[in-house]
Design a protein around this motif. Structure first.
Motif, short mmCIF file in Angstrom:
data_model
loop_
_atom_site.label_atom_id
_atom_site.label_comp_id
_atom_site.label_asym_id
_atom_site.label_seq_id
_atom_site.Cartn_x
_atom_site.Cartn_y
_atom_site.Cartn_z
N THR A 237 -44.02 18.20 5.72
CA THR A 237 -43.94 19.24 6.71
C THR A 237 -42.28 19.22 7.15
N ALA A 238 -41.84 20.47 7.78
CA ALA A 238 -40.70 20.44 8.32
C ALA A 238 -40.05 19.54 9.14
N LYS A 239 -40.87 18.78 9.91
CA LYS A 239 -40.30 17.90 10.97
C LYS A 239 -40.23 16.55 10.27
N GLU A 240 -41.31 16.43 9.21
CA GLU A 240 -40.62 15.23 8.45
C GLU A 240 -39.43 15.32 7.65
N ALA A 241 -39.38 16.51 7.07
CA ALA A 241 -38.15 16.88 6.34
C ALA A 241 -37.13 16.75 7.34
N LEU A 242 -36.97 17.20 8.31
CA LEU A 242 -35.66 16.83 9.49
C LEU A 242 -35.46 15.56 9.67
N ARG A 243 -36.67 14.55 9.87
CA ARG A 243 -36.46 13.31 10.15
C ARG A 243 -35.81 12.52 9.02
N TRP A 244 -36.29 12.93 7.75
CA TRP A 244 -35.79 12.15 6.57
C TRP A 244 -34.45 12.49 6.54
N ILE A 245 -34.21 13.76 6.58
CA ILE A 245 -32.59 14.13 6.48
C ILE A 245 -31.78 13.27 7.51
N ALA A 246 -32.14 13.29 8.76
CA ALA A 246 -31.46 12.54 9.79
C ALA A 246 -31.20 11.08 9.31
N ALA A 247 -32.35 10.36 8.56
CA ALA A 247 -32.31 9.18 8.22
C ALA A 247 -31.32 8.85 6.93
N GLY A 248 -31.13 9.91 6.33
CA GLY A 248 -30.29 9.71 5.10
C GLY A 248 -30.95 9.67 4.04
#
Length: 798
Positions: A237-248
């Protein structure tokens, strides 16, 4: 030299005139009334004078009254010699003698004693003058040819074609009395054709490599996708992608700032292997191992990770392994910063003193010697190793990062803010392998040093020193004629320094000079003349702002504005304090006085700058630049052997503009050099990186010269050091000859720098050292000349 086929316009109608045959040329009608004695003397001489010449001749003769016919003739000959110079220039141009200098034309004109010189006479005089210079240009025809050809190439004209090179070789061989000038010229032509082909091939290869790297980078950039497709590519999902981008976990290939915020772009090649890891990311919090990426398709995130410039302090493993303590010592000029740190350094069993200039490295070494400590010396151009010594004096760029010592001293920390060399101070302060690190400088550098200490995890103690004697601003401007012994007059260009020197000499003052184009040895000699009383007044640029112990009583600014390489601007508070602080050396003068030259500015402005609080720069993130290890790592990551390509990726990929800790140094000069040496066969990537770091003068065609050296080096041939040829007597040296000597000196600096790194290719070190010493002595002798009158005035026009 073949006679010109057509007469110069200025000589038309005089071809059959014999020398000094004046009555055969109709004299123009002159006024019937003799207006002054000079005109009367001219008319009485019986010489044919044109109406155009008459006004200038009257002025010349008036300065020599009473004047007889011989005096008038001498004045007329001097006047006509100026015209001969123009005709000689035309002859040289039509004959293709591109190696003719202006002084050759003048020397040829001055050798002519005829009032009516034909072209044949002018050509013979020019041939003799050029032959003398070609003979003096080198000890052998080969050395003379190399010196003259390099001078022409360094002039920005692109060098000589093989036929022109052969013509020059023929002229040089004849001037040197070579037994077979034709054979010598033919061999030179063949060699030049081969070398020209090599240089052309290297240029083409470098250009193709640069184009290939740019094309590859653009193709990669076009392959990037915005955020919207990322969830689909990863199966999340888009939210998961944003969370994983923030986590590096998901690398952002490129971040593009914009008015609406930062735009992210992603590399599909980097994302593809991550899809299989999504289930694991959902079930576990920890970060999995980074996936392997395809070589040559590495995104900016991968390049940045390899370069690790955002973790720059960690590059210095030896320093990080030590428990370091930084002592920051700030204070104005003449506050005793160096004295305090040198005493501590001398007490240590081992130590390191880092200076901004080679001259100051020598002074640190001597200061340690006076304290009973022998120290080796390491600069970009020289090594002086003292057996058994555990102390080293060096320039900042030569910091030995892997050799631990007890105490390190790093001077002039405000240079952290210098756009060209600031990264060297960052590296030195972060990487100095010492338990106790003394960092000295003006208060402007304190904030950045504190930030560096924090990034390194080092403890820091601050010591603030006050000036030992008062520094006051003069209430009134100082007329040039009121300068007194012990004064230093400050200008901001070589030309202005020499203009002021000439005017002061004309007024009967003894003058020493210091400016950036002079070598450290000459600067020290000029400083010694001033300190010893052989010169009353020192005229200098801001080159005196660092180093040089000078017995200055009063600093007088000739202007309160300067050109800083980009624009003409007002002097800053720091510049006025740094330069003005040289006045009133402790122990010699009770106080220091800072003034402005009459007509150069308001004393109130100078007083305000001198008394203003120190300006703390807004930007306190230290500058960093790649080193050989980083260049090699990025090259391996992107699968490229192109230095230009590696530097281009580093410039684009590392250290976002909003990085909280560091700024990337300007890579324009290394990239310009990379663009020239990249196509040279026989040089490795790290060889080319070394070339890219060579200190050159970009205004003196330095990049092209490095390219020529690189071709010779790569082909396995030796690179000979620059030579100045025969130098004129110091008391007769013209301004352009002094400037030429200074240029050769700077080229020798670059050659000696390269010789320290490539001793097999740059092998004539003893010859280079001897030429350096010869030039230093000659330049100092030229500057010692204190001639009055027009000669001195001409020197100021350089």
């Amino acid at each position: 030299m073949q006679p010109a086929s057509a007469a110069s316009p200025s000589t038309a109608g005089t071809k059959n005139a014999s020398p000094d045959h004046h009555r055969s040329i109709p004299r123009p009608a002159l006024t019937d009334t003799v207006q002054n004695p000079a005109e009367a003397a001219i008319l009485a001489s019986g010489l044919a004078v044109t109406a155009k010449e008459m006004p200038a001749l009257i002025r010349a003769v008036a300065r020599k009254l009473p004047a007889d016919a011989g005096t008038v003739r001498a004045a007329l000959l001097e006047l006509r010699r100026r015209g001969y110079v123009a005709r000689l220039a035309d002859i040289a141009n039509r004959s293709g003698i591109v190696w003719a200098r202006r002084e050759d034309l003048r020397a040829a004109a001055e050798s002519i004693d005829s009032l009516e010189a034909e072209d044949a006479l002018l050509e013979a005089a020019l041939e003799a003058a050029i032959a003398t210079r070609l003979r003096d240009a080198g000890r052998t025809p080969e050395a003379a040819l190399e010196a003259i050809a390099a001078e022409i190439a360094d002039g920005g004209g692109g060098g000589l074609t093989p036929p022109r090179m052969a013509a020059l070789a023929q002229a040089i061989a004849e001037a040197h009395g070579h037994p077979a000038p034709d054979s010598f010229a033919e061999a030179v032509r063949a060699t030049e054709e081969a070398r020209r082909a090599e240089r052309r091939s290297a240029e083409i290869a470098a250009r193709e490599a640069r184009r290939a790297e740019v094309k590859r980078l653009r193709e990669w950039e076009r392959s990037l996708v915005p955020f919207q497709p990322v969830p689909e590519l990863l199966g999340c999902t888009a939210k998961e992608a944003l969370r994983w981008i923030a986590a590096g976990l998901i690398p952002v290939a490129r971040r593009i700032p914009g008015k609406a915020g930062e735009r992210w772009e992603f590399d599909p090649v980097e994302l593809a292997p991550l899809r299989a890891l999504v289930p694991d990311w959902r079930s576990r919090e920890e970060k999995p191992a980074a996936p392997a990426l395809a070589r040559g398709k590495s995104g900016n995130a991968a390049v940045a990770r390899v370069a690790a410039l955002d973790r720059y302090a960690a590059h210095f493993a030896t320093a990080r392994a030590l428990i370091r303590r930084i002592t920051l010592v700030t204070g104005p000029t003449n506050s005793g910063k160096s004295y305090l740190a040198l005493n501590r350094l001398a007490q240590a069993e081992s130590g390191l003193a880092l200076a901004p200039l080679r001259l100051l490295a020598h002074e640190f070494r001597e200061a340690l010697a006076t304290r009973g400590v022998a120290a080796s010396l390491t600069t970009g151009e020289e090594r002086m190793l003292i057996p058994g010594s555990r102390h080293v004096a060096a320039t900042v760029e030569m910091c030995p990062f892997r050799n631990p010592v007890d105490v390190a001293l790093i001077d002039e920390a405000q240079m952290l803010h210098d756009r060209d060399r600031g990264a060297a101070w960052t590296a030195a302060i972060m990487g100095a392998p010492a338990r106790d690190v003394f960092v000295l400088g003006a208060p402007e550098g304190a904030a950045m040093v504190r930030r560096i200490a924090k990034l390194c995890g080092d403890d820091i103690e601050e010591v603030v020193l006050e000036r030992k004697g008062p520094l006051i601003a003069a209430r009134a401007p100082v007329p040039l004629g009121d300068l007194r012994a012990g004064d230093a007059l400050i200008a901001f260009s070589r030309r202005d320094v020499l203009d002021l020197r000439a005017e002061l000499i004309r007024r009967g003052r003894r003058v020493a000079v210091v400016y950036g184009a002079l070598s450290p040895e000459v600067r020290r000699a000029e400083a010694a003349r001033f300190n010893g009383g052989d010169a009353d007044i020192l005229v200098a640029t801001d080159a005196i702002g660092m180093g040089l112990n000078l017995n200055i009583r009063r600093v007088v600014f000739s202007t309160l504005r300067k050109f800083d390489g980009e624009q003409r601007r007002d002097l800053s508070v720091q510049e006025v304090k740094q330069i003005g602080g040289r006045a009133g050396r402790y122990g010699l003068h009770e106080e220091g006085v800072v003034a402005v030259l009459a007509g150069a500015g308001a004393p109130e402005v100078l007083k305000r700058l001198l008394e203003a609080a120190h300006e703390t720069p807004v930007e306190t993130r230290p500058l960093v630049q790649p080193d050989a290890d980083i260049v090699a790592a990025v090259a391996a990551e992107i699968g490229s052997d192109s230095l230009f390509g590696v530097l281009a990726r580093i410039k684009r990929a590392v250290l976002r503009k909003d990085d909280p800790n560091y700024r990337l140094a300007d890579l324009a000069a290394p990239m310009a050099i990379a663009g020239v040496v990249d196509g040279v066969p026989g040089l490795s990537l790290l060889d080319r990186w070394t070339y890219a770091l060579c200190p050159i003068d970009l205004r003196d065609n330095g990049v092209a010269r490095l390219g020529r050296w690189a071709v010779e080096h790569g082909a396995g041939r030796g690179v000979r050091p620059p030579e100045a040829g025969r130098l004129p007597p110091p008391d007769r040296a013209r301004p352009e000859e002094l400037e030429r000597g200074e240029k050769v000196q700077r080229r020798l600096v670059a050659w000696r720098w390269m010789a320290q790194r490539f001793p097999a290719a740059f092998a004539d070190g003893a010859e280079a050292e001897a030429e350096t010493q010869r030039l230093n002595a000659w330049i100092e002798d030229v500057l010692r000349q204190q001639r009055r009158g027009r000669a001195a005035t001409r020197a100021g026009s350089a």
